[in-house]
Design a protein around this motif. Sequence first.
Motif, PDB file in Angstrom:
ATOM      1  N   LYS A  36       0.777  -1.189  -0.125  1.00 44.98           N
ATOM      2  CA  LYS A  36      -0.120  -0.060  -0.036  1.00 44.98           C
ATOM      3  C   LYS A  36       0.938   1.269  -0.057  1.00 44.98           C
ATOM      4  O   LYS A  36       2.060   1.353   0.596  1.00 44.98           O
ATOM      5  N   GLY A  54      -6.355   2.309  -6.553  1.00 39.49           N
ATOM      6  CA  GLY A  54      -7.272   1.471  -6.971  1.00 39.49           C
ATOM      7  C   GLY A  54      -8.578   1.662  -7.700  1.00 39.49           C
ATOM      8  O   GLY A  54      -8.904   2.827  -7.691  1.00 39.49           O
ATOM      9  N   THR A  59     -11.940  -0.400  -3.987  1.00 37.14           N
ATOM     10  CA  THR A  59     -11.153   0.079  -3.096  1.00 37.14           C
ATOM     11  C   THR A  59     -10.809   1.501  -2.877  1.00 37.14           C
ATOM     12  O   THR A  59     -10.935   2.188  -4.230  1.00 37.14           O
ATOM     13  N   SER A  62      -4.212   2.486  -2.817  1.00 35.00           N
ATOM     14  CA  SER A  62      -3.357   2.660  -3.622  1.00 35.00           C
ATOM     15  C   SER A  62      -2.305   1.760  -3.333  1.00 35.00           C
ATOM     16  O   SER A  62      -1.951   1.463  -2.368  1.00 35.00           O
ATOM     17  N   THR A  63      -1.801   1.234  -4.505  1.00 36.75           N
ATOM     18  CA  THR A  63      -0.654   0.135  -4.644  1.00 36.75           C
ATOM     19  C   THR A  63       0.268   0.383  -5.207  1.00 36.75           C
ATOM     20  O   THR A  63       0.281   1.028  -6.352  1.00 36.75           O
ATOM     21  N   GLU A  73      -3.207  -5.054 -14.879  1.00 33.29           N
ATOM     22  CA  GLU A  73      -4.487  -4.228 -14.112  1.00 33.29           C
ATOM     23  C   GLU A  73      -5.514  -3.671 -15.104  1.00 33.29           C
ATOM     24  O   GLU A  73      -6.638  -3.561 -14.702  1.00 33.29           O
ATOM     25  N   THR A 112      -9.383  -7.654  -6.988  1.00 33.77           N
ATOM     26  CA  THR A 112      -8.833  -6.270  -6.710  1.00 33.77           C
ATOM     27  C   THR A 112      -7.271  -6.426  -6.637  1.00 33.77           C
ATOM     28  O   THR A 112      -6.817  -5.383  -6.700  1.00 33.77           O
ATOM     29  N   SER A 113      -6.712  -7.655  -6.909  1.00 30.48           N
ATOM     30  CA  SER A 113      -5.247  -7.687  -6.916  1.00 30.48           C
ATOM     31  C   SER A 113      -4.986  -8.709  -7.888  1.00 30.48           C
ATOM     32  O   SER A 113      -4.047  -9.592  -7.578  1.00 30.48           O
TER      33      SER A 113
END
Length: 139
Positions: A36, A54, A59, A62-63, A73, A112-113
Amino acid sequence: ASIGFVVEMVNLWVIAILLCHLVQGADSSCVPEFGKCVMTRDCCSEDGLTCVAGDWAVTTDSTCLSKRSEALEQLDKDQKQQLIRTFYTQKVPPEDRKTVEEADQIRRKYATSFPELVFKLERKYGIGVLKDDEPNDEL
């Protein structure tokens, strides 16, 4: 009085520098991929990572992501689904193969990932999800 003022200003300047080092951490560690972040400077720059916001519908996090992960993504839901189905039904060793339904369930778990799922699968099996080449090849 002016010398006292100068000394006080120098002391404040030194304190400000020390506080900056404490806040930023002179030897602070950076955020690795899939960690994160708030800003790109939080991410490990030597790995070429950037802080990516994200999907706000899912969500607010942020990643830190690599360029490859950013591209993964951006794939739409159907493209992600097809990649994981193909991987689990055709590429993995026969004893680890999954049905289409099982593959879809795994993809939904990582909705989400998705780039992290690809990373974990490639590391586990030593097989590229996108190609028959080495894991983590460019799109």
